[in-house]
Scaffold this active site. Structure first.
Site, short mmCIF file in Angstrom:
data_model
loop_
_atom_site.label_atom_id
_atom_site.label_comp_id
_atom_site.label_asym_id
_atom_site.label_seq_id
_atom_site.Cartn_x
_atom_site.Cartn_y
_atom_site.Cartn_z
N ARG A 236 0.86 -1.18 0.00
CA ARG A 236 0.00 0.00 0.00
C ARG A 236 0.90 1.23 0.00
NH1 ARG A 236 -3.42 -2.95 -1.40
NH2 ARG A 236 -5.44 -3.42 -0.45
N GLU A 265 -3.88 7.23 -4.52
CA GLU A 265 -4.29 6.68 -5.82
C GLU A 265 -5.64 7.23 -6.25
OE1 GLU A 265 -4.17 2.42 -5.53
OE2 GLU A 265 -2.09 2.44 -4.86
N HIS A 283 -1.33 -0.14 -9.63
CA HIS A 283 -1.92 -1.08 -8.67
C HIS A 283 -2.42 -2.35 -9.38
CE1 HIS A 283 -3.88 -1.19 -4.43
NE2 HIS A 283 -3.65 -2.41 -4.87
C1 DGY Z 1 -5.18 -6.44 -2.68
O1 DGY Z 1 -5.74 -7.50 -2.90
O2 DGY Z 1 -5.01 -5.99 -1.53
C2 DGY Z 1 -4.71 -5.68 -3.86
O3 DGY Z 1 -3.84 -4.67 -3.51
C3 DGY Z 1 -5.89 -5.11 -4.63
O4 DGY Z 1 -6.46 -4.07 -3.91
#
Ligand code: DGY
Length: 328
Positions: A236, A265, A283
């Protein structure tokens, strides 16, 4: 009459059909991201919601959702869910672990290789028609094989990343809250965070985000890293202080960064976007066709079971707050 659910983002038609076998489904075929106000209008009256990381489900929103019994997150990361608030409201929360582990680890390696060997920068240059001749010092990068990989967060994805390092003859160091048994089999050595930062030739972030983990990699941490090191983030964006990272890259204190996730984002810090040393992707670490379908199906399985339907009624495969199941 079927109970009503909301699917907040566009999801594969085959998965929507599965949900329609049990529920009256409100879809979002236009795939716009609902504002808080729109969620407050759409969620009331729904018994379940299939949401993505783009929606925050918290106490103020839950006050509008008195019928809600389950929220299925279409992501393994669940920092968008206030688990305490969901549990207090007796709403079952689920996520999508396991099915995306290998694809996400593959992508971590794609970013690591691209960053270390400058493939994005070299390709942009070539496409601009700037290649006139082979040269000994053209786009010199840093090696991956035989170096030290640092893994920050030794969960499922961290372990899958570490497992792949064997093929490159790398030593693997990792840091987590405590040593992880399964990491020993991979030949990965546990160490403190600062030792990890100092020793890693390539650092990959695979730890979950939480408010406490905000800017886990900030100015102090970046200053500990080797000038020749690369940093990859597939977790993240909030785990890395983007301004501090942009400074480190601009001042030549870090060789490069491979970033699949960003603090705001879909906005990307303009200084990182402008840096040739950054490989940036939107992402997509888990985005293979097969894995995204598996994630959507698992989220649907979770919602169907959490709401008491299907073969696994009452036993969703990946529940985040099992105490709610026990009291339901
Ligand atoms: C997750 O599965 O956490 C990916 O980052 C998609 O949001």
């Amino acid at each position: 009459m079927k109970e009503k659910i909301l699917v907040t983002r566009k999801v594969f038609p085959a998965v929507i059909e599965r949900l329609r076998e049990h529920f009256d489904v409100e879809t979002n075929d236009g795939d716009q991201i609902y504002t808080r106000g729109e969620l407050e209008v759409r969620m009331p009256g729904k018994v379940g919601a299939l949401v993505s990381a783009t929606e925050s489900i918290d106490a103020p929103l839950l006050r509008h959702c008195t019928s809600l019994r389950a929220v299925a997150n279409l992501a393994v990361g669940y920092n968008n869910l206030d688990l305490a608030a969901l549990s207090t409201a007796k709403v079952i929360a689920t996520n999508t672990p396991d099915v995306l582990t290998e694809s996400t680890a593959d992508f971590g390696w794609a970013l690591l290789m691209a960053t270390a060997r400058r493939t994005g920068e070299a390709e942009r240059w070539l496409r601009l028609g700037l290649w006139e001749k082979w040269a000994l010092d053209l786009f010199l990068g840093v090696d991956v094989h035989g170096t030290t990989l640092g893994v920050l967060g030794m969960g499922r994805i961290g372990r899958a990343v570490a497992r792949r390092a064997g093929g490159f003859g790398m030593s693997v160091l990792y840091h987590d809250r405590a040593p992880v048994d399964a990491a020993r089999e991979l030949g990965a050595r546990y160490c403190g965070k600062d030792e990890l930062l100092r020793a890693a030739d390539h650092l990959i972030i695979t730890m979950p985000y939480s408010a406490q983990a905000h800017h886990t990699i900030g100015r102090r941490e970046l200053a500990l890293m080797k000038r020749s090191a690369t940093l990859v983030n597939i977790s993240r964006g909030g785990l890395v202080d983007e301004e501090a990272l942009a400074d480190a890259l601009a001042e030549g204190r870090l060789a490069g960064a491979g970033l699949d996730v960003f603090e705001q984002e879909p906005l990307v810090c303009s200084r990182l976007l402008a840096s040739q040393k950054v490989v940036a992707t939107p992402h997509i670490a888990s985005a293979s066709e097969k894995t995204r379908m598996a994630m959507a199906n698992l989220a649907a399985d979770n919602l169907i079971a959490a709401l008491g339907y299907g073969a696994h009624a009452g036993r969703p495969p990946s529940v985040l707050n099992p105490q709610v199941l026990d009291t339901a």
